[in-house]
Design a protein around this motif. Structure first.
Motif: not given
Lengths: 103, 168
Positions: B72-94
């Motif tokens: 995580i530190m090597l790739l300097n991963a930041g906060e994940e941003e919300r995208t179109k796919g994340s809304r669909a993932a919420y609908i399916v995931g929970f």
């Protein structure tokens, strides 16, 4: 002397952890976090193995957990190397942007 | 004592897992996964698996999670941003996760009469531990699988080096 905890309670706890792992696997958009939720699911399954091993007074379940740990370590090494290779070529960790095979 | 350990560390494990789900930054998720693994180690110990409790702390929270944090530190991963796919993932995931939880708890609770109450004191109060039993099984009956895992680890190391190497 000590209060008894039924094995079913451990199994329910493992089911809760596994379901949270499944939810995180589906919802998270970061490749590394998705990989971490796989580790969470493996841990939940390990808990059921240990609970059953305790219930039957057998060590086979604990030995199985040992092998699962070894495989998880190997999987983490290879998986994180793949993640580094993906980041090097595509400059992102968002799974929505890694869709080369879809188009 | 077993009940207290189960309630405290079970709640801690669930809280850590929920924190992994809710945090946006990967480093926060990684640290909450460490909390989950440490509390699972205590639960293993309370179930009489002392060797696995130690291995859980050393291998999982010690080695694997440190590796995750390094990447995580090597790739300097930041906060994940919300995208179109994340809304669909919420609908399916929970609903998907809730369905899996309902299925698992239905099976466990309908079969719970087949499970006896776990007599935890047996292992905890015993003088001998089951580490010697584990090692005798591991090094006699399961010697070949044990040696094969060392080859597996070697192949994994080679694969990681090849995959992560910078191409010329």
């Amino acid at each position: 002397m000590s209060a008894q905890v039924p094995v079913a309670a451990y199994l329910i706890l493992a089911a809760v952890l596994f379901s949270i792992g499944v939810a995180a696997f589906l919802i998270k958009r970061n490749l590394i976090t998705i990989f971490m939720s796989i580790e969470l699911m493996l841990n939940a399954v390990n808990l059921t193995f240990v609970a059953f091993a305790h219930m039957w007074h057998q060590v086979s379940g604990q030995i199985f957990v040992f092998f699962v740990m070894v495989v998880a370590a190997a999987e983490a090494a290879v998986g994180l190397a793949i993640i580094i290779a993906i980041f090097r070529t595509r400059e992102t960790l968002n799974v929505d942007s890694i869709d080369l095979m879809k188009s | 004592m077993q009940l207290a350990l189960f309630i405290i560390f079970g709640a801690l494990a669930v809280a850590g897992a929920l924190n992994l789900l809710l945090q946006r930054h990967p480093i926060n998720s990684a640290l909450s996964l460490v909390v989950v693994m440490m509390s699972l180690a205590v639960l293993y110990w309370s179930l009489g698996a002392e060797f696995l409790a130690a291995a859980q702390v050393i291998v999982y929270s010690g080695a694997i999670m440190v590796f995750f944090v390094f990447v995580i530190m090597l790739l300097n991963a930041g906060e994940e941003e919300r995208t179109k796919g994340s809304r669909a993932a919420y609908i399916v995931g929970f609903p998907g996760a809730a369905a899996i939880f309902c299925l698992l708890s239905f099976v466990f609770l309908s079969e719970r009469h087949a499970f006896r109450s776990s007599n935890v004191g047996g292992y905890l109060n015993n003088i001998t531990s089951n580490i010697s039993e584990i090692s005798s099984v591991l090094f006699t009956k399961l010697l070949l699988p044990f040696e094969v895992t060392s080859v597996l680890i070697l192949v994994a190391i080679l694969g990681a080096v090849v995959l992560a190497r910078k191409e010329q």
